[in-house]
Design a protein around this motif. Structure first.
Motif, PDB file in Angstrom:
ATOM      1  N   ARG A 224       0.837  -1.202   0.000  1.00  0.00           N
ATOM      2  CA  ARG A 224       0.000   0.000   0.000  1.00  0.00           C
ATOM      3  C   ARG A 224       0.875   1.256   0.000  1.00  0.00           C
ATOM      4  O   ARG A 224       0.593   2.221  -0.716  1.00  0.00           O
ATOM      5  CB  ARG A 224      -0.936   0.021   1.206  1.00  0.00           C
ATOM      6  N   ARG A 225       1.932   1.226   0.791  1.00  0.00           N
ATOM      7  CA  ARG A 225       2.843   2.378   0.831  1.00  0.00           C
ATOM      8  C   ARG A 225       3.478   2.599  -0.534  1.00  0.00           C
ATOM      9  O   ARG A 225       3.615   3.735  -1.002  1.00  0.00           O
ATOM     10  CB  ARG A 225       3.917   2.148   1.894  1.00  0.00           C
ATOM     11  N   ILE A 226       3.870   1.525  -1.177  1.00  0.00           N
ATOM     12  CA  ILE A 226       4.476   1.630  -2.502  1.00  0.00           C
ATOM     13  C   ILE A 226       3.479   2.194  -3.515  1.00  0.00           C
ATOM     14  O   ILE A 226       3.840   2.999  -4.382  1.00  0.00           O
ATOM     15  CB  ILE A 226       4.989   0.242  -2.951  1.00  0.00           C
ATOM     16  N   ALA A 227       2.211   1.803  -3.402  1.00  0.00           N
ATOM     17  CA  ALA A 227       1.190   2.236  -4.364  1.00  0.00           C
ATOM     18  C   ALA A 227       0.673   3.642  -4.102  1.00  0.00           C
ATOM     19  O   ALA A 227      -0.018   4.213  -4.948  1.00  0.00           O
ATOM     20  CB  ALA A 227       0.010   1.258  -4.333  1.00  0.00           C
ATOM     21  N   THR A 228       1.006   4.214  -2.952  1.00  0.00           N
ATOM     22  CA  THR A 228       0.523   5.546  -2.599  1.00  0.00           C
ATOM     23  C   THR A 228       1.462   6.608  -3.144  1.00  0.00           C
ATOM     24  O   THR A 228       2.668   6.594  -2.863  1.00  0.00           O
ATOM     25  CB  THR A 228       0.408   5.691  -1.073  1.00  0.00           C
ATOM     26  N   MET A 229       0.932   7.539  -3.891  1.00  0.00           N
ATOM     27  CA  MET A 229       1.747   8.636  -4.411  1.00  0.00           C
ATOM     28  C   MET A 229       2.181   9.548  -3.260  1.00  0.00           C
ATOM     29  O   MET A 229       1.397   9.839  -2.365  1.00  0.00           O
ATOM     30  CB  MET A 229       0.955   9.424  -5.444  1.00  0.00           C
ATOM     31  N   ASP A 230       3.420   9.994  -3.312  1.00  0.00           N
ATOM     32  CA  ASP A 230       4.010  10.775  -2.230  1.00  0.00           C
ATOM     33  C   ASP A 230       3.821  12.266  -2.485  1.00  0.00           C
ATOM     34  O   ASP A 230       4.553  12.869  -3.270  1.00  0.00           O
ATOM     35  CB  ASP A 230       5.496  10.427  -2.113  1.00  0.00           C
TER      36      ASP A 230
END
Length: 268
Positions: A224-230
């Motif tokens: 989920r962290r990887i898929a979330t745009m920063d």
């Protein structure tokens, strides 16, 4: 959209599409196709500001460091890499903003820009991860045939396609996986089951808190962290942009792209 609209463009996404859509026999084909796409978008939307975001391919992001298989196996032809190095200069010659920084992906700058911009925003990308940005003031422009046809994606279209809300898209990706990024997702969970879980629980975290998929909990949180745009990606100062077509035309002409330079010089 209002007169204060920002157009935020995933530069890598459109450069790749242009490179593979146009014959390799066309010199600097990615630059030719990208320039045609960007100028066409500008003519159709007439945004107050244009920002084009770029990946930094020479430096790993936190995503690559946290999950070694992330985007593994991607190989880019040298001719494309050379054009990707030149394209931010093309954008700046047009008078537009370019966002690029080590450790960040183009997606992250799109998120940061739409969060920071006070008005409406258009996000032009073929990456469906960006559906997480759709809102009452953010519309995704998704090419559906080359770059000649564009679908406009808002919250209603995200719900229709995926059965979830835009803010649930990272949870959906974590659960169902993403083959293009080498994210495996949860074992035995496909798109429909993932959407059902999110409608039932509201979020991945709530499902994990209830004991669902407990054996994979830490992996799924990472996905989920990887898929979330920063949205904390470092942006150049956002401002209204005025196209400098003459400068862009001169730059393109120096690259030996006379026909494209001529078309750009005629823009108003």
């Amino acid at each position: 959209m209002s007169a204060s609209t920002l157009l935020a463009v995933d530069g890598d996404s459109f450069a790749h599409r242009a490179y593979h859509a146009l014959p390799k026999s066309i010199r600097l084909n990615a630059i030719v196709g990208f320039t045609n796409m960007l100028t066409r978008l500008w003519q159709e939307e007439r945004p107050a500001s244009v920002l084009v975001a770029w990946d930094t391919l020479s430096v790993p992001t936190y995503r690559h460091e946290a999950f070694e298989p992330y985007q593994s196996g991607r190989v880019f032809e040298e001719s494309l890499l050379e054009q990707l190095d030149l394209l931010p200069e093309v954008v700046e010659a047009m008078g537009f903003l370019a966002a690029k920084a080590p450790g960040y992906e183009a997606d992250d700058f799109l998120a940061a820009a739409t969060h920071a911009w006070p008005g409406d925003a258009l996000v032009a990308t073929s990456d469906r991860d960006a559906f997480q940005l759709a809102s009452g003031r953010v519309t995704i422009l998704q090419p559906t045939r080359g770059v000649s046809e564009i679908a406009r994606i808002g919250p209603a279209e995200v719900r229709e396609r995926y059965g979830v809300e835009p803010e649930q898209v990272p949870d959906l990706i974590a659960l169902r996986g993403d083959p293009s990024d080498k994210l495996p997702g949860a074992r035995g969970i496909g798109p429909k089951k993932a959407a059902e879980l999110l409608r039932q629980y509201g979020s991945l975290e709530a499902a994990l808190d209830d004991g669902r998929l407990s054996a994979e909990a830490e992996d799924l949180r990472l996905f989920r962290r990887i898929a979330t745009m920063d949205a904390s990606a470092p942006l150049p100062p956002l401002r209204d942009t005025t196209p400098t077509w003459a400068e862009a035309s001169s730059f393109l002409d120096r690259l030996g792209l006379g026909a494209v330079a001529g078309r750009v010089a005629e823009l108003q």
